[in-house]
Design a protein around this motif. Sequence first.
Motif, PDB file in Angstrom:
ATOM      1  N   GLN A  13      -1.838   6.360   7.390  1.00 47.67           N
ATOM      2  CA  GLN A  13      -2.456   7.720   8.198  1.00 47.67           C
ATOM      3  C   GLN A  13      -1.195   8.698   8.244  1.00 47.67           C
ATOM      4  OE1 GLN A  13      -4.739   7.146  11.909  1.00 47.67           O
ATOM      5  NE2 GLN A  13      -3.749   5.117  11.802  1.00 47.67           N
ATOM      6  N   GLY A  21       8.593  -0.522   9.407  1.00 48.20           N
ATOM      7  CA  GLY A  21       7.501  -1.369   9.571  1.00 48.20           C
ATOM      8  C   GLY A  21       6.465  -0.948   8.460  1.00 48.20           C
ATOM      9  N   ASN A  22       6.263   0.086   8.329  1.00 50.26           N
ATOM     10  CA  ASN A  22       5.176   0.701   7.284  1.00 50.26           C
ATOM     11  C   ASN A  22       5.725   0.203   5.853  1.00 50.26           C
ATOM     12  OD1 ASN A  22       5.218   3.830   9.151  1.00 50.26           O
ATOM     13  ND2 ASN A  22       3.393   2.352   9.190  1.00 50.26           N
ATOM     14  N   VAL A 148      -1.913  -4.894   4.053  1.00 48.54           N
ATOM     15  CA  VAL A 148      -1.739  -4.233   5.178  1.00 48.54           C
ATOM     16  C   VAL A 148      -0.639  -5.039   5.999  1.00 48.54           C
ATOM     17  CG1 VAL A 148      -3.840  -2.869   5.390  1.00 48.54           C
ATOM     18  CG2 VAL A 148      -3.944  -5.395   5.981  1.00 48.54           C
ATOM     19  N   GLY A 149      -0.157  -4.557   7.141  1.00 45.63           N
ATOM     20  CA  GLY A 149       0.600  -5.170   8.328  1.00 45.63           C
ATOM     21  C   GLY A 149      -0.561  -6.067   8.981  1.00 45.63           C
ATOM     22  N   ASP A 151      -1.277  -5.825  12.018  1.00 46.06           N
ATOM     23  CA  ASP A 151      -1.957  -5.304  13.074  1.00 46.06           C
ATOM     24  C   ASP A 151      -3.528  -4.784  12.406  1.00 46.06           C
ATOM     25  OD1 ASP A 151      -1.077  -3.155  11.450  1.00 46.06           O
ATOM     26  OD2 ASP A 151      -0.647  -2.025  13.078  1.00 46.06           O
ATOM     27  N   GLN A 152      -3.626  -4.850  11.188  1.00 44.12           N
ATOM     28  CA  GLN A 152      -4.751  -4.495  10.840  1.00 44.12           C
ATOM     29  C   GLN A 152      -5.891  -5.730  10.552  1.00 44.12           C
ATOM     30  OE1 GLN A 152      -5.889  -1.377  10.367  1.00 44.12           O
ATOM     31  NE2 GLN A 152      -3.986  -1.187  11.582  1.00 44.12           N
ATOM     32  N   THR A 206       5.318  -9.034   8.350  1.00 47.01           N
ATOM     33  CA  THR A 206       3.946  -8.475   8.562  1.00 47.01           C
ATOM     34  C   THR A 206       3.896  -7.717   9.865  1.00 47.01           C
ATOM     35  OG1 THR A 206       3.412 -10.661   9.422  1.00 47.01           O
ATOM     36  CG2 THR A 206       3.053 -10.196   7.033  1.00 47.01           C
ATOM     37  N   VAL A 208       6.802  -5.963  11.912  1.00 52.34           N
ATOM     38  CA  VAL A 208       8.256  -5.541  12.388  1.00 52.34           C
ATOM     39  C   VAL A 208       8.208  -5.075  13.715  1.00 52.34           C
ATOM     40  CG1 VAL A 208      10.201  -3.979  11.601  1.00 52.34           C
ATOM     41  CG2 VAL A 208       8.502  -4.850  10.001  1.00 52.34           C
ATOM     42  N   LYS A 217       5.748  -3.806  19.039  1.00 53.63           N
ATOM     43  CA  LYS A 217       5.597  -3.528  17.589  1.00 53.63           C
ATOM     44  C   LYS A 217       6.433  -2.320  17.117  1.00 53.63           C
ATOM     45  CE  LYS A 217       1.925  -1.789  15.949  1.00 53.63           C
ATOM     46  NZ  LYS A 217       0.659  -1.521  15.357  1.00 53.63           N
ATOM     47  N   MET A 218       7.038  -2.177  15.923  1.00 53.52           N
ATOM     48  CA  MET A 218       7.758  -1.002  15.692  1.00 53.52           C
ATOM     49  C   MET A 218       6.789   0.135  15.326  1.00 53.52           C
ATOM     50  SD  MET A 218      10.745  -0.029  12.513  1.00 53.52           S
ATOM     51  CE  MET A 218      11.882  -0.891  13.110  1.00 53.52           C
ATOM     52  N   LYS A 220       5.200   4.422  14.994  1.00 52.54           N
ATOM     53  CA  LYS A 220       5.322   5.766  14.795  1.00 52.54           C
ATOM     54  C   LYS A 220       5.295   6.518  16.325  1.00 52.54           C
ATOM     55  CE  LYS A 220       2.868   6.112  10.378  1.00 52.54           C
ATOM     56  NZ  LYS A 220       1.401   6.597   9.709  1.00 52.54           N
TER      57      LYS A 220
HETATM   58  P1  AMP Z   1      -0.580   3.302  10.077  1.00 46.73           P
HETATM   59  O1  AMP Z   1       0.962   3.968  10.196  1.00 46.73           O
HETATM   60  O2  AMP Z   1      -1.061   2.769  11.200  1.00 46.73           O
HETATM   61  O3  AMP Z   1      -1.472   4.061   8.821  1.00 46.73           O
HETATM   62  O4  AMP Z   1      -0.018   1.914   9.071  1.00 46.73           O
HETATM   63  C1  AMP Z   1       0.302   1.880   7.816  1.00 46.73           C
HETATM   64  C2  AMP Z   1       0.491   0.290   7.432  1.00 46.73           C
HETATM   65  O5  AMP Z   1       1.626  -0.053   7.981  1.00 46.73           O
HETATM   66  C3  AMP Z   1      -0.685  -0.445   7.765  1.00 46.73           C
HETATM   67  O6  AMP Z   1      -0.741  -1.144   6.738  1.00 46.73           O
HETATM   68  C4  AMP Z   1       0.107  -1.364   9.078  1.00 46.73           C
HETATM   69  O7  AMP Z   1      -0.446  -2.570   9.000  1.00 46.73           O
HETATM   70  C5  AMP Z   1       1.489  -1.226   8.585  1.00 46.73           C
HETATM   71  N1  AMP Z   1       2.465  -1.344   9.613  1.00 46.73           N
HETATM   72  C6  AMP Z   1       2.513  -0.310  10.912  1.00 46.73           C
HETATM   73  N2  AMP Z   1       3.391  -0.791  11.789  1.00 46.73           N
HETATM   74  C7  AMP Z   1       3.899  -1.919  11.027  1.00 46.73           C
HETATM   75  C8  AMP Z   1       4.784  -2.932  11.810  1.00 46.73           C
HETATM   76  N3  AMP Z   1       5.374  -2.404  12.887  1.00 46.73           N
HETATM   77  N4  AMP Z   1       4.987  -3.839  11.016  1.00 46.73           N
HETATM   78  C9  AMP Z   1       4.487  -4.360   9.739  1.00 46.73           C
HETATM   79  N5  AMP Z   1       3.604  -3.340   9.286  1.00 46.73           N
HETATM   80  C10 AMP Z   1       3.176  -2.260  10.118  1.00 46.73           C
END
Ligand code: AMP
Length: 355
Positions: A13, A21-22, A148-149, A151-152, A206, A208, A217-218, A220
């Motif tokens: 996103q 983490g991303n 994906v991480g 959380d998904q 997976t 961070v 969780k780390m 945004k």
């Molecule tokens: P998002 O910013 O929510 O669109 O996440 C983008 C990708 O980064 C997705 O695959 C998430 O699962 C992964 N992701 C987001 N935060 C973390 C984190 N703290 N550790 C590992 N993966 C993460």
Amino acid sequence: MAAFQPLVFSGIQPTGNLHLGNYLGAIQKFVALQETRDCIFCVVDLHALTAQLVQDDLARQTREIAAAYLAAGIDPKRHIVFNQSAVSGHAELAWVFNCVARIGWMERMTQFKDKAGKDRERASLGLLAYPSLMAADILLYRATHVPVGDDQKQHLELTRDIATKFNHDFSARIAEKGLGHPIQMGEETVQGYFPLAEPMIEGPATRVMSLKDGSKKMSKSDPSDLSRINLTDDADTIAKKIRKAKTDPDALPSETAGLAGRPEADNLVGIYAALVGRSRADVLADFGGRPFSEFKPALADLAVDKLAPIATEMRRILDDPAEIDRTLREGAERAGAIAHRTMHDVKSIVGLLNG
Ligand code: AMP
Ligand code: TRP
């Protein structure tokens, strides 16, 4: 009919503050996967509307994620890189999936519960339907693998539930039109139009965690910038954030079992392992018995080595927004051609008039 062609799909996103983490949970894996698989990487800008409807810089943030993909090494010639809203099939298929999925499935999503907070009635319908759009992203291309991480994970289970219900509810039409592919479900092989996409959630990073609190969780959206390493941080900032990262007073253990109950140590060792492409056990074989005062500078050097060149390249790419737009447009054309075929099939399966 033959089995589904292996295809990787993932998305991020454009909601700002792309972080370590991303990178470790997603982008670094995308870069590795493109060597062995056909891939589609999307900037999911429609999903970003669920976080905040009125935004000043959605287009800029969209370019920023695209720049991160390219700077990390994704090749937009061999693979497809584009933004979601440029291919109308995402929204169209999401509508069909809104009618396949059940409200109860959506209400059970932990991400919805977290983001909607206490007053769920006032959450947007888009936030509730978020996973249905995500399923559409993946299944519009009939992708088979989704890196994906952690959380998904729940959203990907829901994607499989949607595919399963669609395949089941329309099984007669799918068979009649000869659009089915074999799908292994336990012992059984069934025919379906959509594959059951597999999550790829592996490796030492997976999930961070925040540098300030090993139980969070780390993210945004964390108000503390010291909690995360941003992909755009310069070398000094990266080193400072690692120096200030929370730890406990003990030396590092020699084996992974010794990380139990030490979330901050576990997180930093996991980050090191993922950055260097080894396991936690390997890292501890080198650093076991050493204090954080020795481990942190090594981690900072490694993080700077890996991330600083990406930040520099991102800045260079962002200097030419028209070129990013061209790349995204070209990706959208290629994605759109696949999406068009899928929507043609879906309309025919569902029984919509297909002009
Ligand atoms: P998002 O910013 O929510 O669109 O996440 C983008 C990708 O980064 C997705 O695959 C998430 O699962 C992964 N992701 C987001 N935060 C973390 C984190 N703290 N550790 C590992 N993966 C993460
Ligand atoms: N929901 C994902 C996240 O927040 C982003 C996303 C949207 C996605 N569509 C996707 C990830 C399709 C993988 C595949 O990180």
